[in-house]
Design an enzyme around this catalytic site. Structure first.
Site, PDB file in Angstrom:
ATOM      1  N   GLY A   1      35.518  34.439  24.273  1.00  0.00           N
ATOM      2  CA  GLY A   1      35.595  35.803  23.769  1.00  0.00           C
ATOM      3  C   GLY A   1      34.310  36.592  23.859  1.00  0.00           C
ATOM      4  O   GLY A   1      34.291  37.773  23.516  1.00  0.00           O
TER       5      GLY A   1
ATOM      6  N   GLU B   1      33.215  28.233  24.628  1.00  0.00           N
ATOM      7  CA  GLU B   1      34.224  28.181  25.680  1.00  0.00           C
ATOM      8  C   GLU B   1      34.422  29.524  26.365  1.00  0.00           C
ATOM      9  O   GLU B   1      35.500  30.102  26.337  1.00  0.00           O
ATOM     10  CB  GLU B   1      35.536  27.751  25.016  1.00  0.00           C
ATOM     11  N   PRO B   2      33.375  30.042  26.970  1.00  0.00           N
ATOM     12  CA  PRO B   2      33.472  31.371  27.578  1.00  0.00           C
ATOM     13  C   PRO B   2      34.184  31.345  28.935  1.00  0.00           C
ATOM     14  O   PRO B   2      34.079  30.366  29.678  1.00  0.00           O
ATOM     15  CB  PRO B   2      32.002  31.753  27.785  1.00  0.00           C
TER      16      PRO B   2
ATOM     17  N   ARG C   1      43.817  44.261  35.690  1.00  0.00           N
ATOM     18  CA  ARG C   1      43.295  44.604  34.366  1.00  0.00           C
ATOM     19  C   ARG C   1      43.502  46.074  33.983  1.00  0.00           C
ATOM     20  O   ARG C   1      43.843  46.363  32.827  1.00  0.00           O
ATOM     21  CB  ARG C   1      41.819  44.205  34.222  1.00  0.00           C
TER      22      ARG C   1
ATOM     23  N   TYR D   1      45.727  46.390  30.717  1.00  0.00           N
ATOM     24  CA  TYR D   1      44.990  46.660  29.477  1.00  0.00           C
ATOM     25  C   TYR D   1      44.345  48.044  29.433  1.00  0.00           C
ATOM     26  O   TYR D   1      43.634  48.358  28.486  1.00  0.00           O
ATOM     27  CB  TYR D   1      43.835  45.644  29.299  1.00  0.00           C
TER      28      TYR D   1
ATOM     29  N   CYS E   1      53.933  50.622  45.845  1.00  0.00           N
ATOM     30  CA  CYS E   1      55.010  51.563  45.632  1.00  0.00           C
ATOM     31  C   CYS E   1      55.371  51.556  44.159  1.00  0.00           C
ATOM     32  O   CYS E   1      56.414  51.048  43.758  1.00  0.00           O
ATOM     33  CB  CYS E   1      56.194  51.152  46.497  1.00  0.00           C
ATOM     34  N   GLU E   2      54.474  52.058  43.357  1.00  0.00           N
ATOM     35  CA  GLU E   2      54.657  52.133  41.910  1.00  0.00           C
ATOM     36  C   GLU E   2      53.588  53.069  41.359  1.00  0.00           C
ATOM     37  O   GLU E   2      52.405  52.890  41.650  1.00  0.00           O
ATOM     38  CB  GLU E   2      54.521  50.739  41.294  1.00  0.00           C
TER      39      GLU E   2
HETATM   40  C1  LIG Z   1      41.025  32.722  27.675  1.00  0.00           C
HETATM   41  C2  LIG Z   1      40.432  31.693  26.818  1.00  0.00           C
HETATM   42  C3  LIG Z   1      39.048  31.582  26.689  1.00  0.00           C
HETATM   43  C4  LIG Z   1      38.080  32.512  27.359  1.00  0.00           C
HETATM   44  O1  LIG Z   1      38.118  33.789  26.896  1.00  0.00           O
HETATM   45  P1  LIG Z   1      36.999  34.803  27.430  1.00  0.00           P
HETATM   46  O2  LIG Z   1      37.260  36.049  26.693  1.00  0.00           O
HETATM   47  O3  LIG Z   1      37.213  34.939  28.901  1.00  0.00           O
HETATM   48  O4  LIG Z   1      35.686  34.205  27.100  1.00  0.00           O
HETATM   49  C5  LIG Z   1      38.552  30.556  25.926  1.00  0.00           C
HETATM   50  N1  LIG Z   1      39.376  29.679  25.324  1.00  0.00           N
HETATM   51  C6  LIG Z   1      40.708  29.747  25.424  1.00  0.00           C
HETATM   52  C7  LIG Z   1      41.540  28.731  24.759  1.00  0.00           C
HETATM   53  C8  LIG Z   1      41.280  30.756  26.171  1.00  0.00           C
HETATM   54  O5  LIG Z   1      42.608  30.821  26.244  1.00  0.00           O
END
Ligand SMILES: *Cc1c(COP(=O)(O)O)cnc(C)c1O
Length: 432
Positions: free
Chosen positions: A233, A274-275, A313, A317, A346-347
């Site tokens: 995140g 976990e990026p 994207r 979003y 085509c959209e």
């Molecule tokens: C998508 C995801 C991430 C990474 O999210 P980012 O916003 O790209 O850092 C990390 N952990 C899990 C379980 C995810 O599904």
């Protein structure tokens, strides 16, 4: 050459080179559209996170084998959300049995294929639904597992990337943790890790709230706990006005949680981050050729040969991506105009300059002509991986630029490959 070009440096401007390579020459040689990645930028982002002892790349953000191999070289381990992603990680040499495991499977279900792959390779699992406990116990008796917890709140750059709270399908609801611990014990699994990921593209304030929730849950697990994961995140700066996160501060918050737990439990507690986006977003550029410049009432459109089949994207979003123009043939265009940028599909939603809810907006870009190249920046995360074959468009080529060397890391899909698994009605085999 040190290359750390960030979005705000080229957004809305003329750009002729990326990582020392001429953009127009690249497109002349390789065609368009192309996804380009600047390897040095990925290394720089890895270095930013060095203070975290375990950085686990959420490979769904960009899972090309060469990108995974590059990250592996930097000491980054991986998260996999499907059987396919586990097999990718194995293909580049990640070991499933190391400590901490270099591959973790994180999901809210085991589809049958994933369960089979996880069993065969003894992949460590991060379970996001109670049912997965018994399903895993059956194929990995006695395994150590991590539980993904939904702390009851979440946050993301879009509602669709918010992965916590009662509206989210992700994780085990925090109030059900005690019941799930019982369930795990009853079928012989040991819970050694807890994981929380509240959303993609959030901010320090929201991420910090997770610390508190994690500490509470960790106490419920008790001393069998060996690792906590802060999830991903981490935000990326896509445009002027956005700020990057204070990583040192973020680390301090988590380190404090980990240290308190270590003291309480009497043994070391591992801390994982976990990026996905953070490591790869800024390294990626989508190059497309301008094929029409046309006026519709008061709007001027640049239409390019890449669409939401290549980069989803904006339509998904309302995401903002920095854009630049590379003039071809040396015609420098100093004057900007407000334009709408769209693709070939085509959209009518095939517009790169749109806001949340599909509102078409204009962007100030250098005056361009047919044949010039549009550079869409910060597309390394959730770019090519979300590519589709809509309108029977082949997937774009992917190219890695590294220390003066250009590597084609995915050749442009051909239409023959695109239709290879299909059969016309006359040769269809009927089985029943
Ligand atoms: C998508 C995801 C991430 C990474 O999210 P980012 O916003 O790209 O850092 C990390 N952990 C899990 C379980 C995810 O599904």
């Amino acid at each position: 050459m040190k290359n750390n070009m960030i979005a705000t440096q080229y957004d809305g401007k003329v750009l002729t080179e990326i990582a020392g390579f001429s953009i127009s020459q690249l497109v002349a040689e390789q065609g368009s559209p192309i996804y380009l990645y600047d390897a040095e930028m990925i290394r720089e982002r890895c270095a930013d996170l060095q203070v975290f002892e375990t950085v686990r790349f959420a490979q769904k953000a960009c899972s090309n084998l060469s990108i995974l191999a590059l990250l592996k070289e930097q000491g980054i381990v991986v998260d996999a959300v499907s059987a396919g992603e586990v097999l990718r990680a194995l293909a580049v040499g990640y070991s499933p049995t190391s400590n901490p495991p270099e591959i973790v499977y994180t999901s809210d279900i085991f589809d049958r294929e994933a369960l089979q792959v996880v069993a065969e390779h003894r992949i460590h699992c991060n379970l996001g639904s109670p049912e997965m406990i018994e399903q895993l116990a059956e194929v990995q008796p006695g395994a150590e597992v991590t539980l993904r917890i939904n702390p009851g709140f979440g946050h993301g750059h879009s509602q669709k990337t918010n992965t916590g709270g009662p509206q989210s399908k992700h994780g085990i609801w925090h109030e059900q943790l005690p019941a799930c611990l019982e369930r795990a014990k009853a079928c012989g699994l040991t819970v050694v890790g807890l994981h929380m990921h509240i959303g993609s593209g959030t901010d320090l304030e929201h991420l910090a709230q997770v610390c508190e929730a994690m500490e509470k849950c960790a106490r419920l697990v008790g001393p069998s706990l060996k690792t906590i994961s802060a999830g991903g995140g981490l935000p990326t700066v896509y445009r002027a006005g956005q700020t990057s996160m204070d990583l040192a501060q973020y680390h301090r918050l988590w380190d404090a949680v980990r240290n308190r737990l270590a003291t309480e439990f009497g043994h070391a507690i591992g801390l994982e981050l976990e990026p996905g986006r953070y490591l790869v977003a800024e390294s990626g550029y989508l190059l497309a050729e301008i094929r029409a410049v046309k006026r519709m009432g008061e709007n001027l459109f640049y239409l390019v040969d890449a669409g939401f089949n290549n980069l989803a994207r904006p339509i998904l979003y309302g995401a903002y991506h920095p854009m630049a123009i590379c003039p071809v043939g040396g015609r420098a265009s100093s004057e900007n105009r407000d334009v709408v940028v769209g693709g070939p599909l085509c959209e009518s939603g095939d517009i790169f300059t749109q806001e949340d809810g599909g509102v078409v907006s204009r962007r100030s870009l250098p005056t361009a002509q047919v044949g010039d190249i549009l550079v869409i920046g910060c597309t390394g995360a959730y770019g090519s991986v979300m590519g589709s074959n809509y309108n029977s468009k082949p997937l774009a080529a992917e190219i890695l630029l590294d220390r003066g060397v250009l590597r084609i890391i995915r050749h442009r899909q051909t239409v023959e490959e695109l239709i290879a698994n299909e059969r016309s009605a006359l040769e269809t085999v009927v089985t029943r």
